[in-house]
Write a protein that holds these residues in place. Structure first.
Motif, PDB file in Angstrom:
ATOM      1  N   THR A 115       0.840  -1.212   0.000  1.00  0.00           N
ATOM      2  CA  THR A 115       0.000   0.000   0.000  1.00  0.00           C
ATOM      3  C   THR A 115       0.869   1.255   0.000  1.00  0.00           C
ATOM      4  O   THR A 115       0.601   2.210  -0.749  1.00  0.00           O
ATOM      5  CB  THR A 115      -0.929   0.002   1.225  1.00  0.00           C
ATOM      6  OG1 THR A 115      -1.787  -1.143   1.167  1.00  0.00           O
ATOM      7  CG2 THR A 115      -1.789   1.263   1.256  1.00  0.00           C
ATOM      8  N   GLU A 116       1.911   1.264   0.823  1.00  0.00           N
ATOM      9  CA  GLU A 116       2.814   2.421   0.893  1.00  0.00           C
ATOM     10  C   GLU A 116       3.518   2.644  -0.443  1.00  0.00           C
ATOM     11  O   GLU A 116       3.634   3.785  -0.913  1.00  0.00           O
ATOM     12  CB  GLU A 116       3.852   2.199   2.000  1.00  0.00           C
ATOM     13  CG  GLU A 116       3.285   2.257   3.403  1.00  0.00           C
ATOM     14  CD  GLU A 116       4.332   1.941   4.467  1.00  0.00           C
ATOM     15  OE1 GLU A 116       5.532   1.861   4.108  1.00  0.00           O
ATOM     16  OE2 GLU A 116       3.968   1.779   5.640  1.00  0.00           O
ATOM     17  N   GLU A 118       2.592   1.614  -3.521  1.00  0.00           N
ATOM     18  CA  GLU A 118       1.655   2.020  -4.578  1.00  0.00           C
ATOM     19  C   GLU A 118       1.215   3.464  -4.395  1.00  0.00           C
ATOM     20  O   GLU A 118       1.062   4.206  -5.382  1.00  0.00           O
ATOM     21  CB  GLU A 118       0.456   1.075  -4.592  1.00  0.00           C
ATOM     22  CG  GLU A 118       0.806  -0.336  -5.064  1.00  0.00           C
ATOM     23  CD  GLU A 118      -0.405  -1.253  -5.162  1.00  0.00           C
ATOM     24  OE1 GLU A 118      -0.372  -2.163  -6.003  1.00  0.00           O
ATOM     25  OE2 GLU A 118      -1.374  -1.060  -4.390  1.00  0.00           O
ATOM     26  N   GLU A 119       1.015   3.873  -3.161  1.00  0.00           N
ATOM     27  CA  GLU A 119       0.603   5.259  -2.888  1.00  0.00           C
ATOM     28  C   GLU A 119       1.740   6.229  -3.211  1.00  0.00           C
ATOM     29  O   GLU A 119       1.521   7.289  -3.818  1.00  0.00           O
ATOM     30  CB  GLU A 119       0.197   5.391  -1.419  1.00  0.00           C
ATOM     31  CG  GLU A 119      -0.253   6.788  -1.013  1.00  0.00           C
ATOM     32  CD  GLU A 119      -1.517   7.256  -1.713  1.00  0.00           C
ATOM     33  OE1 GLU A 119      -1.705   8.485  -1.829  1.00  0.00           O
ATOM     34  OE2 GLU A 119      -2.308   6.394  -2.161  1.00  0.00           O
ATOM     35  N   LYS A 122       2.158   6.406  -7.240  1.00  0.00           N
ATOM     36  CA  LYS A 122       0.969   6.417  -8.093  1.00  0.00           C
ATOM     37  C   LYS A 122       0.984   7.496  -9.181  1.00  0.00           C
ATOM     38  O   LYS A 122       0.348   7.339 -10.225  1.00  0.00           O
ATOM     39  CB  LYS A 122      -0.293   6.558  -7.243  1.00  0.00           C
ATOM     40  CG  LYS A 122      -0.421   7.898  -6.522  1.00  0.00           C
ATOM     41  CD  LYS A 122      -1.704   7.947  -5.705  1.00  0.00           C
ATOM     42  CE  LYS A 122      -1.866   9.289  -5.006  1.00  0.00           C
ATOM     43  NZ  LYS A 122      -3.107   9.359  -4.207  1.00  0.00           N
TER      44      LYS A 122
END
Length: 243
Positions: A115-116, A118-119, A122
């Protein structure tokens, strides 16, 4: 490489041969996986320098859970380490990184790192890099149909209406690669000549290139050889040869 060469927009790679690379040198299999992980950045850089926009690598399949538990544990540790390294690499190379596959089967720690990453990446506009983890082509299609059915029920769409309107486009929109073009070229290293449940929907019209080179030894020269092969292919997508 000459300017006349056709360059694939999307390159898919099955990273194969890490264990055999280590065995040939009398080393533990996990050392081969570590060496293979180190080869990801130079190959991605070479691909982008050659004009490739998307690269998707098969890192861990849904079938890989069948390997010895000790090897699986080491692979999970290696993937977690790579997620941390990829945060620095994505900033360094302006590279967007996405993970495809069933993330629900991964640990909380690995999901947090994903998640970290990809964020963080992005909005990066360089190489669009996808890593397939806990990924299987059949499982991806199963999950896509599950999502389609759940949404239809939520929207009050009957099964007969859904059956009437289901299309290849609708299925594609529910795959992990929804906003990514299908691969133009797929490379598998180590001499195996099968796709092993990899992107079986997306690879329908992809050109396949198989090389005996083991993944840790795969270099820019090998990549250029694959593109040379691709450049010589005429992609007709079921149509007739022009002229």
């Amino acid at each position: 490489m000459s300017e006349e060469k056709k360059i694939p927009m999307h390159l898919a790679i099955i990273l194969d041969g890490n264990g055999r690379w280590a065995k040939k040198r009398g080393l533990p299999r996990n050392f081969g996986h570590l060496k293979g992980c180190d080869n990801v950045e130079p190959v991605c850089k070479a691909a982008f320098d050659l004009g490739i926009k998307y690269v998707t690598m098969y890192a861990f399949s849904t079938e890989n859970w069948k390997r010895p538990q000790s090897e699986v544990d080491e692979l999970m540790k290696l993937l977690a380490k790579y997620m941390k390294d990829a945060m620095k690499l994505s900033v360094k190379h302006n590279m967007r990184v996405r993970i495809i596959g069933d993330k629900t089967g991964l640990s909380d720690e690995l999901n947090k790192l994903i998640t970290e990453l990809e964020e963080l990446s992005k909005d990066f506009t360089g190489l669009q890099f996808q890593i397939a983890i806990n990924y299987g082509g059949r499982d991806e299609i199963r999950r896509a149909f599950k999502n389609i059915l759940i949404k239809a029920e939520k929207d009050g769409v009957s099964y007969s209406e859904l059956a009437e309107n289901i299309s290849e486009e609708l299925i594609s929109k529910n795959l992990d690669t929804a906003d990514i073009p299908d691969p133009d070229l797929m490379i598998r290293t180590s001499g195996e000549q099968r796709i092993s449940n990899y992107m079986i929907w997306q690879l329908a019209y992809t050109e396949y290139f198989f090389t005996d080179t083991l993944w840790p030894d795969f270099s820019k020269k090998d990549l250029e050889e694959a593109i040379e092969f691709y450049s010589g292919r005429e992609r007709r997508f079921g149509g007739l040869k022009k002229g």
